[in-house]
Design an enzyme around this catalytic site. Sequence first.
Site, short mmCIF file in Angstrom:
data_model
loop_
_atom_site.label_atom_id
_atom_site.label_comp_id
_atom_site.label_asym_id
_atom_site.label_seq_id
_atom_site.Cartn_x
_atom_site.Cartn_y
_atom_site.Cartn_z
N GLY A 9 1.05 -0.94 0.11
CA GLY A 9 0.04 0.06 -0.21
C GLY A 9 0.66 1.31 -0.03
O GLY A 9 0.95 1.50 -0.68
N ARG A 10 1.75 1.39 1.90
CA ARG A 10 2.38 2.58 1.22
C ARG A 10 3.25 2.83 0.37
O ARG A 10 3.58 3.93 -0.08
CB ARG A 10 3.29 2.37 2.80
N TYR A 22 1.36 6.85 16.06
CA TYR A 22 2.87 5.92 16.01
C TYR A 22 4.24 7.31 16.45
O TYR A 22 4.98 6.67 16.17
CB TYR A 22 3.59 5.10 15.11
N CYS A 73 -8.67 18.61 21.03
CA CYS A 73 -7.98 18.85 22.67
C CYS A 73 -7.62 17.62 23.48
O CYS A 73 -8.33 16.92 23.92
CB CYS A 73 -9.59 18.62 23.37
C1 LIG Z 1 -1.81 -2.76 6.18
C2 LIG Z 1 -1.95 -3.79 4.86
C3 LIG Z 1 -0.88 -4.37 4.21
C4 LIG Z 1 -0.39 -2.69 3.79
O1 LIG Z 1 0.70 -2.42 4.41
P1 LIG Z 1 1.30 -1.01 3.42
O2 LIG Z 1 2.49 -0.89 5.69
O3 LIG Z 1 0.69 -0.18 3.19
O4 LIG Z 1 2.44 -2.07 2.79
C5 LIG Z 1 -0.61 -5.34 3.51
N1 LIG Z 1 -1.48 -6.68 3.59
C6 LIG Z 1 -1.79 -6.54 4.45
C7 LIG Z 1 -2.54 -8.04 5.22
C8 LIG Z 1 -2.57 -5.44 5.45
O5 LIG Z 1 -2.70 -5.41 6.43
#
Ligand SMILES: *Cc1c(COP(=O)(O)O)cnc(C)c1O
Length: 419
Positions: free
Chosen positions: A273-274, A313, A338
């Site tokens: 994702g990231r 975090y 707040c």
């Molecule tokens: C959150 C998640 C991802 C994506 O994580 P990234 O750090 O954004 O790459 C992929 N697979 C699962 C099962 C997740 O929970």
Amino acid sequence: MPISAAFEKRLSPRLRDIVAHYGTPFHLYDEAGIRETGEALKQAFQGFDGFMEYYAVKALPNPRILQILQSMGFGFDCSSIAELKLSRQLGARSEDIMFTSTNTSRAEFEAAADAGGCVLNLDDISLIPKVPVMPELICFRYNPGPRRTGNEIIGNPAESKYGLAHDQLTDAYRAARDRGACRFGLHTMLVSNEREQAYMVETAQMLLERVEQISADLGISFEFINIGGGLGIPYEPGEETLDIRSMAAGISEVFDKFRDRNGYVPKLYMESGRYMTGPHGVLVTSAINRKEIYRTYIGVDACMSALMRPGMYGAYHHITVAGKEGGQETVDVVGSLCENNDKFAIQRALPVIEEGDLVLIHDTGAHALAMGFNYNGKLRPKELLLRSDGSVELIRRAETLDDYFRTLDFEEDVMHVGP
Ligand SMILES: *Cc1c(COP(=O)(O)O)cnc(C)c1O
């Protein structure tokens, strides 16, 4: 890390006009950057037959962004009914979707089987009899426990709630096969925001070892391994980027050895994702207050509802001020919640910020707006897409108070209980 020079070059000459038209705060995402990263990933893994990236929808669950990723041939990794729904609305079907849920409910199983199904990735051995109809293709999530160390964000595997324990794997595949599964995959996700390519290579190696063991135990072969997400990006200036080419080369070596021993290789899947979108987003806010007490506080018009990572975090997000350079002042950049951890930066050296300045918070293309919450009645801001052709599109409107109060609109339901 500051957003890429190319993104900066696309954004800066347009920023004032965009702000004048849409108003702050907003997240803005860079289509050209997302496409560039997607193409680079495909390039790096082109030697892997059937390679597939399932974009982790939770990172940036906006249909326009998902559409861009889909147009590059990527699938979707979902872990909720809402994410399945989003993916299906874009036309993703069966093997375009991986469903990696945890603590899965019956309703989730039903949604997963709906509308052409998806690839089920089971998080526990106890779920096998709970799958309403066992699909042909089944995957399990592996948790190696003390055999591996995770990293800071995701934690130690032995303490993590995800996946099946080492000694449960063979039994799980046997039970799934007994219920009718005949095609198999193996998944794990051990790290988050990891920029060390060797770790991902070790993960592929670990999965292939499991595959060999389970195959020897049961006489089955595996269609794919999924090394999960967790590929990292540099948030702080000076941090190294993850070298995906050497990561691909390392995994390729491990695959070659597997092929020599077994006469075939499974397909390689991942679900980042990231890495795909994180660097291609920026949260644009306006400075609205400047407060001098024991420290100097710069109050901006966004808060944790738009970006939780720093508060949750202690994560670093780079900050710049439009039209200003340098670090003449040390300040905390804060929101209006707040809650004292509602800070985008703590004791950060920044240019002298005055009311009305545009304060840009970088790297908000993943796990940013999507994680935002409504605590304190704070609303989430809008999302914009800077398209490859230079035009800008509203891709999510800001929340309104009507949205916030919607759950108070219901039929009266009073129950008299007891004697
Ligand atoms: C959150 C998640 C991802 C994506 O994580 P990234 O750090 O954004 O790459 C992929 N697979 C699962 C099962 C997740 O929970």
